[in-house]
Design a protein around this motif. Sequence first.
Motif, short mmCIF file in Angstrom:
data_model
loop_
_atom_site.label_atom_id
_atom_site.label_comp_id
_atom_site.label_asym_id
_atom_site.label_seq_id
_atom_site.Cartn_x
_atom_site.Cartn_y
_atom_site.Cartn_z
N ASP A 27 0.85 -1.19 0.00
CA ASP A 27 0.00 0.00 0.00
C ASP A 27 0.89 1.24 0.00
O ASP A 27 1.62 1.50 0.96
CB ASP A 27 -0.90 0.01 1.23
CG ASP A 27 -2.01 1.05 1.13
OD1 ASP A 27 -1.78 2.09 0.49
OD2 ASP A 27 -3.10 0.83 1.69
N PRO A 28 0.86 2.03 -1.07
CA PRO A 28 1.73 3.21 -1.14
C PRO A 28 1.35 4.31 -0.17
O PRO A 28 2.10 5.27 0.03
CB PRO A 28 1.57 3.67 -2.59
CG PRO A 28 0.20 3.21 -2.96
CD PRO A 28 0.01 1.90 -2.26
N ASN A 29 0.17 4.22 0.44
CA ASN A 29 -0.30 5.27 1.34
C ASN A 29 0.00 4.98 2.81
O ASN A 29 -0.30 5.82 3.66
CB ASN A 29 -1.81 5.46 1.18
CG ASN A 29 -2.18 5.93 -0.21
OD1 ASN A 29 -1.64 6.92 -0.68
ND2 ASN A 29 -3.08 5.21 -0.86
N THR A 31 2.69 3.65 6.04
CA THR A 31 4.08 3.83 6.44
C THR A 31 4.92 2.59 6.21
O THR A 31 6.12 2.67 6.00
CB THR A 31 4.15 4.19 7.94
OG1 THR A 31 3.47 3.17 8.70
CG2 THR A 31 3.52 5.53 8.21
N ASP A 32 4.27 1.42 6.24
CA ASP A 32 5.02 0.16 6.15
C ASP A 32 4.63 -0.70 4.96
O ASP A 32 5.09 -1.84 4.84
CB ASP A 32 4.82 -0.65 7.44
CG ASP A 32 3.35 -0.81 7.81
OD1 ASP A 32 2.48 -0.47 6.98
OD2 ASP A 32 3.07 -1.28 8.93
N GLY A 33 3.79 -0.21 4.08
CA GLY A 33 3.39 -0.98 2.90
C GLY A 33 2.24 -1.93 3.14
O GLY A 33 1.68 -2.46 2.19
N THR A 34 1.88 -2.13 4.40
CA THR A 34 0.73 -2.99 4.69
C THR A 34 -0.54 -2.21 4.42
O THR A 34 -0.51 -0.98 4.31
CB THR A 34 0.76 -3.46 6.15
OG1 THR A 34 0.69 -2.32 7.00
CG2 THR A 34 2.05 -4.23 6.45
N PRO A 35 -1.67 -2.90 4.33
CA PRO A 35 -2.93 -2.18 4.05
C PRO A 35 -3.16 -1.05 5.05
O PRO A 35 -2.92 -1.19 6.25
CB PRO A 35 -3.99 -3.28 4.18
CG PRO A 35 -3.26 -4.53 3.78
CD PRO A 35 -1.88 -4.37 4.34
N LEU A 36 -3.63 0.06 4.54
CA LEU A 36 -3.88 1.23 5.37
C LEU A 36 -4.98 0.93 6.39
O LEU A 36 -5.99 0.31 6.06
CB LEU A 36 -4.30 2.40 4.48
CG LEU A 36 -4.15 3.81 5.05
CD1 LEU A 36 -2.69 4.10 5.40
CD2 LEU A 36 -4.65 4.81 4.02
N THR A 37 -4.77 1.38 7.62
CA THR A 37 -5.75 1.13 8.68
C THR A 37 -5.95 2.38 9.53
O THR A 37 -5.03 3.18 9.69
CB THR A 37 -5.30 -0.03 9.59
OG1 THR A 37 -6.24 -0.19 10.67
CG2 THR A 37 -3.92 0.23 10.19
N ALA A 38 -7.14 2.53 10.05
CA ALA A 38 -7.44 3.62 10.97
C ALA A 38 -7.03 3.30 12.39
O ALA A 38 -7.10 4.15 13.27
CB ALA A 38 -8.94 3.94 10.94
N GLY A 39 -6.58 2.06 12.60
CA GLY A 39 -6.24 1.65 13.95
C GLY A 39 -7.47 1.64 14.83
O GLY A 39 -8.53 1.14 14.42
N THR A 40 -7.37 2.22 16.01
CA THR A 40 -8.51 2.22 16.94
C THR A 40 -9.37 3.48 16.79
O THR A 40 -10.32 3.67 17.55
CB THR A 40 -8.01 2.13 18.39
OG1 THR A 40 -7.16 3.25 18.66
CG2 THR A 40 -7.24 0.84 18.62
N ALA A 41 -9.03 4.33 15.84
CA ALA A 41 -9.77 5.58 15.67
C ALA A 41 -10.89 5.43 14.64
O ALA A 41 -10.85 4.55 13.78
CB ALA A 41 -8.82 6.70 15.25
N ASP A 42 -11.85 6.31 14.74
CA ASP A 42 -12.97 6.37 13.79
C ASP A 42 -12.96 7.76 13.16
O ASP A 42 -13.23 8.76 13.83
CB ASP A 42 -14.28 6.11 14.54
CG ASP A 42 -15.51 6.21 13.63
OD1 ASP A 42 -15.34 6.49 12.42
OD2 ASP A 42 -16.64 6.03 14.13
N PHE A 43 -12.63 7.84 11.88
CA PHE A 43 -12.50 9.13 11.20
C PHE A 43 -13.73 9.47 10.35
O PHE A 43 -13.65 10.35 9.49
CB PHE A 43 -11.26 9.11 10.31
CG PHE A 43 -9.98 8.82 11.04
CD1 PHE A 43 -9.53 9.65 12.04
CD2 PHE A 43 -9.22 7.68 10.72
CE1 PHE A 43 -8.34 9.37 12.72
CE2 PHE A 43 -8.04 7.40 11.37
CZ PHE A 43 -7.59 8.24 12.38
N SER A 44 -14.83 8.80 10.58
CA SER A 44 -15.99 8.99 9.72
C SER A 44 -16.57 10.41 9.81
O SER A 44 -17.20 10.89 8.86
CB SER A 44 -17.07 7.95 10.05
OG SER A 44 -17.46 8.04 11.41
#
Length: 481
Positions: A27-29, A31-44
């Motif tokens: 994943d180019p977006n 930091t580590d190339g793994t799939p982008l994740t919101a982690g524990t946050a909700d950005f909706s």
Amino acid sequence: MIKNFKWLLLVSLTFVACSSDEEPFVDPNSTDGTPLTAGTADFSKYVALGDSFAAGFSDNALFMEGQKNSYPNIIATQFALVGGGDFTNPFMNDNIGGFSSGGVQVPGFGPRLWFNPLTSSPLPVSGVSTTDISTHLSGSFNNMGIPGARSFHLTFSGYGSSAGNPYFARFASSPTATVLQDALAQNPTFFSLWIGGNDVLGYATSGGLNPADITAPATFDAVYNSIVGQLAAGGRKGVVANLPYVSTLPYFTTVPHNPVPLDATTAAQLNAGYAAYNNGLLFAQSNGLLTADEVARRTISFSASSTNRVVMVDEYLTNLTGFGIPSYRQATNEDLVVLPARTFIGTTVGGNPAQVNGISVPLADQWILSKDEILEVKTATDAYNQTIQSAATANGLAFVDAKTVMDQLSTTGIVANNYTLTSAYVTGATFSLDGVHPSPRGYAYIANIFLKAINTAYGSNFKGVNVGTYRILYPQDPANF
């Protein structure tokens, strides 16, 4: 049966071999190339609160393209990659900037500046803003950055009225609504808060004219904790940032304290002119009114060189006006000359060549932030930052150390995406032509440090944007945007 089993095994091995040749997904977006994740946050539902920095103010004005490049707007584009919803801005009508009334530009509200390479100086763009100061926008807006807002303004009822702040008045839900109320009414799932710069900035940019322009740390502490407490209620996640020393902004660091070139004849004439003043200092010392150290500090002397120090009024000196001795001294490298003084120093009073501002006529308090005033600004900022850090820790919020970032920009510089950013005026790429607000590239970098703090606090992995794709200065012609 055995033959069929062997055949199935061969097909299976062939399939595995083909699959192992495929490149793993990167994943180019992230930091580590793994799939982008919101982690524990909700950005909706992201809402940004703050001042002119959050609004996207740049080049001494608020205008549409600047708003598009605000750090919250850039952050929202990244949130959208992991389910973030629409992020609305109260856009100005054009890229001239500021407000008009009756077809005339409102004094003090734009237009924006552009850099004239022929004169190596900023100039206002031509034209009149089409954003009428009396127009009110309907609906709610995610970006609630209000140029000019101080900490307590976010909870002040009436700030959105015609007698309040016109930037908030144009989109407040009602004249009595507060910025915080309108933010909470949107039921955000995530917030950003960067406020407090204006609680000392007005004092600093005025050369320390009015100490009341510094918000009392106790007031800031009470207001800030109330704001954060309401925003973070129910475990809502968010990010807050502390405050750099405003004295490190290009507005205060561009004009040197010793910019005056003099030949031997002119220097001798000036020294003769200040001889009576210097003798008065010695008289005061002999009568126990001044120490030898203060006399040395106040003595005015010029030489045949290109680095003569400007003469200034300093209210922190021992007051001897009753003895006919004014509070004059020459600036040192501990004082900061404000950016507008660069076109004022060396001008004459009424065209009289003997009355030269900053030389034979001392600079008034408004043109210089003295070392004592700088200390007052730093003391207040340190107190604000303690409040901000404590509030972030107590509420489990992401924290941006903007002060450390600014310290780096004003000393060693920062390399981002192979571009070097510094706080140098124009050439440092980080700040706009007003010397206070960021350039588009500066706002992009701010967005990235906010995203980095969010990653640390909530386990997301945003890579951020490439700051090199953001311009340093806006062109004169909006058609070239």
